[in-house]
Design a protein around this motif. Structure first.
Motif, PDB file in Angstrom:
ATOM      1  N   PRO A   1       0.830  -1.213   0.000  1.00 15.14           N
ATOM      2  CA  PRO A   1       0.000   0.000   0.000  1.00 15.14           C
ATOM      3  C   PRO A   1       0.863   1.262   0.000  1.00 15.14           C
ATOM      4  O   PRO A   1       2.014   1.246   0.418  1.00 15.14           O
ATOM      5  CB  PRO A   1      -0.813  -0.115   1.285  1.00 15.14           C
ATOM      6  CG  PRO A   1      -0.058  -1.064   2.154  1.00 15.14           C
ATOM      7  CD  PRO A   1       0.717  -1.970   1.237  1.00 15.14           C
TER       8      PRO A   1
ATOM      9  N   SER B   1       1.163   0.573   6.783  1.00 14.22           N
ATOM     10  CA  SER B   1       1.454   1.581   5.759  1.00 14.22           C
ATOM     11  C   SER B   1       1.769   2.940   6.363  1.00 14.22           C
ATOM     12  O   SER B   1       2.257   3.835   5.666  1.00 14.22           O
ATOM     13  CB  SER B   1       0.285   1.714   4.774  1.00 14.22           C
ATOM     14  OG  SER B   1      -0.801   2.399   5.369  1.00 14.22           O
TER      15      SER B   1
ATOM     16  N   THR C   1       1.390   6.141   4.271  1.00 13.78           N
ATOM     17  CA  THR C   1       0.314   6.929   4.874  1.00 13.78           C
ATOM     18  C   THR C   1       0.873   7.843   5.942  1.00 13.78           C
ATOM     19  O   THR C   1       1.730   7.447   6.726  1.00 13.78           O
ATOM     20  CB  THR C   1      -0.730   5.982   5.509  1.00 13.78           C
ATOM     21  OG1 THR C   1      -1.257   5.125   4.492  1.00 13.78           O
ATOM     22  CG2 THR C   1      -1.861   6.760   6.163  1.00 13.78           C
TER      23      THR C   1
END
Length: 153
Positions: free
Chosen positions: A2, A104, A5
């Motif tokens: 992913p 992430s 973040t």
């Protein structure tokens, strides 16, 4: 894998807004996603469950409205809509649980108050827990003006 973040703790303080703006601009520069976390304080037990449930529902609605408002701002700044999360409980534990549950997350972004103590989360994550986190902690000074904020991202 992913996208990385940036986790931003959002509340109704001015320094939270500065941290949010920084995170959104930075995320757009590096191709990261934003996750906005708002933590509701636990409600005290009330003998009348219906009243407590109504108070909790009202607090949840206010939190969702806050996150919806700032998510629109983030979308304007970063070009993508962030994910939003509302948790109830102690803020430190909620943030730690979110970080532990999402591999992430590359950075926890917090805003430091302009005057006085920097804030309980900044104090906790930059002090006691600083060396044990699986991500970096970004502390954004709440007094940064717009031009300097843009320069730093």
């Amino acid at each position: 894998m992913p996208a990385p973040t940036y986790l931003v703790v959002v509340d109704d303080t001015p320094e939270s807004r500065v941290a949010l703006r920084y995170a959104a601009l930075r995320a757009s520069h590096v191709g990261a996603q934003l996750t906005l976390l708002h933590v509701l304080s636990p409600t005290e037990f009330m003998a009348f469950g219906g009243v407590q449930a109504a108070m909790e529902a009202e607090a949840d609605a206010a939190a969702q409205a806050l996150l919806a408002e700032v998510a629109v701002q983030c979308e304007t700044w970063a070009g993508s809509r962030p994910s939003t999360i509302v948790r109830r409980g102690e803020a430190r534990e909620a943030v730690l649980a979110e970080i532990a549950g999402d591999t992430s997350i590359r950075a926890l972004v917090l805003g430091a108050a302009v005057k006085g103590a920097p804030g309980p989360l900044v104090t906790f994550f930059a002090g006691e827990r600083a060396g044990t986190l699986p991500c970096i902690v970004m502390i954004v000074p709440g007094g940064l003006d717009e031009d300097r904020l843009i320069d730093l991202t």
